[in-house]
Design an enzyme around this catalytic site. Structure first.
Site, PDB file in Angstrom:
ATOM      1  N   PRO A  10       0.788  -1.224   0.000  1.00  0.00           N
ATOM      2  CA  PRO A  10       0.000   0.000   0.000  1.00  0.00           C
ATOM      3  C   PRO A  10       0.826   1.285   0.000  1.00  0.00           C
ATOM      4  O   PRO A  10       1.863   1.364   0.660  1.00  0.00           O
ATOM      5  CB  PRO A  10      -0.807  -0.103   1.296  1.00  0.00           C
ATOM      6  N   ASN A  11       0.327   2.225  -0.765  1.00  0.00           N
ATOM      7  CA  ASN A  11       0.861   3.597  -0.867  1.00  0.00           C
ATOM      8  C   ASN A  11       2.170   3.694  -1.656  1.00  0.00           C
ATOM      9  O   ASN A  11       2.657   4.797  -1.903  1.00  0.00           O
ATOM     10  CB  ASN A  11       1.047   4.233   0.531  1.00  0.00           C
ATOM     11  N   ARG A  18       5.232  10.990  -2.471  1.00  0.00           N
ATOM     12  CA  ARG A  18       4.932  10.678  -1.078  1.00  0.00           C
ATOM     13  C   ARG A  18       6.150  10.911  -0.187  1.00  0.00           C
ATOM     14  O   ARG A  18       7.164  10.222  -0.337  1.00  0.00           O
ATOM     15  CB  ARG A  18       4.551   9.190  -1.012  1.00  0.00           C
ATOM     16  N   TYR A  23      11.185   8.788   1.653  1.00  0.00           N
ATOM     17  CA  TYR A  23      11.206   7.688   0.676  1.00  0.00           C
ATOM     18  C   TYR A  23      11.980   8.003  -0.605  1.00  0.00           C
ATOM     19  O   TYR A  23      12.129   7.129  -1.458  1.00  0.00           O
ATOM     20  CB  TYR A  23       9.769   7.282   0.326  1.00  0.00           C
ATOM     21  N   ASN A  74       8.047  -5.552  -0.515  1.00  0.00           N
ATOM     22  CA  ASN A  74       7.887  -4.357   0.302  1.00  0.00           C
ATOM     23  C   ASN A  74       6.405  -4.283   0.635  1.00  0.00           C
ATOM     24  O   ASN A  74       5.587  -3.841  -0.181  1.00  0.00           O
ATOM     25  CB  ASN A  74       8.345  -3.085  -0.420  1.00  0.00           C
ATOM     26  N   ALA A  77       2.892  -0.656   5.003  1.00  0.00           N
ATOM     27  CA  ALA A  77       2.403  -0.686   6.388  1.00  0.00           C
ATOM     28  C   ALA A  77       1.862  -2.057   6.795  1.00  0.00           C
ATOM     29  O   ALA A  77       1.797  -2.368   7.992  1.00  0.00           O
ATOM     30  CB  ALA A  77       1.329   0.379   6.575  1.00  0.00           C
ATOM     31  N   GLU A  98      12.573  -9.360   2.484  1.00  0.00           N
ATOM     32  CA  GLU A  98      11.780  -8.209   2.945  1.00  0.00           C
ATOM     33  C   GLU A  98      12.540  -6.936   2.591  1.00  0.00           C
ATOM     34  O   GLU A  98      13.746  -6.848   2.803  1.00  0.00           O
ATOM     35  CB  GLU A  98      11.591  -8.314   4.466  1.00  0.00           C
ATOM     36  N   HIS A 100      12.481  -2.532   2.555  1.00  0.00           N
ATOM     37  CA  HIS A 100      11.911  -1.221   2.879  1.00  0.00           C
ATOM     38  C   HIS A 100      12.855  -0.143   2.376  1.00  0.00           C
ATOM     39  O   HIS A 100      14.075  -0.269   2.530  1.00  0.00           O
ATOM     40  CB  HIS A 100      11.722  -1.047   4.391  1.00  0.00           C
ATOM     41  N   ARG A 107      12.827   4.701  12.795  1.00  0.00           N
ATOM     42  CA  ARG A 107      11.603   5.506  12.713  1.00  0.00           C
ATOM     43  C   ARG A 107      10.708   5.254  13.937  1.00  0.00           C
ATOM     44  O   ARG A 107      11.187   4.798  14.963  1.00  0.00           O
ATOM     45  CB  ARG A 107      10.893   5.191  11.385  1.00  0.00           C
TER      46      ARG A 107
END
Ligand code: DQA
Length: 147
Positions: A10-11, A18, A23, A74, A77, A98, A100, A107
């Site tokens: 998502p996103n 964004r 990012y 990725n 969330a 995985e 990111h 964070r």
């Protein structure tokens, strides 16, 4: 069969607009190009997908079995919330890296826990868009190809 699935949650369709401070400025299309160039140099095929829908991501993971040799995920969330994605990864028994863009451990605390990490081969985070071709190379190397 030498195809890798790169799956984005998502996103991530909004990359480029964004939170570029977090990012980076690369769009998802830019990242796809980077992955395709790396895959080509390694002689592997690559499928690149994105969905904002948890169920669609689950279906794509299920469909990867017998089609792809591994997955770069990725999960956005959903990383921090989705036991269903974790179970899907366990079910298909494919190696998963995985990924990111940001360093999730530097964070907010709610990003420190990942449901994906425990069922992944490894994790790349914090290197922005450059992490994607790194992951393609790492997966290829893990599967016995020369990096
Ligand atoms: C992300 C990190 C997640 O915490 C966040 O929800 C995202 C993107 C990353 O690539 O840094 O959507 O997965």
């Amino acid at each position: 069969m030498t195809s890798i699935l790169v799956l984005n949650g998502p996103n991530l369709n909004l990359l480029g607009q964004r939170q570029p401070d977090v990012y980076g400025s690369a769009t998802l299309a830019d990242i796809e190009k980077m992955c395709r160039a790396k895959a080509k140099s390694l002689g592997v095929d690559l499928e690149f997908r994105q969905s904002n829908d948890e169920g669609a991501l689950l279906d794509m993971i299920h469909a990867a079995r017998g089609v792809h040799i591994g997955i770069i995920l990725n999960a956005g969330a959903y990383t921090h919330t989705s036991i269903a994605l974790r179970d899907a990864i366990s079910s298909v028994e494919l190696p998963v890296i995985e990924l990111h863009l940001s360093n999730i451990h530097a964070r907010e605390e709610f990003r420190h826990h990942s449901y994906i990490s425990g069922v992944s081969l490894g994790m790349i985070c914090g290197f922005g868009a450059a992490g994607y071709p790194m992951a393609v190379e790492a997966l290829h190397r893990h599967l016995g190809g020369a990096g």
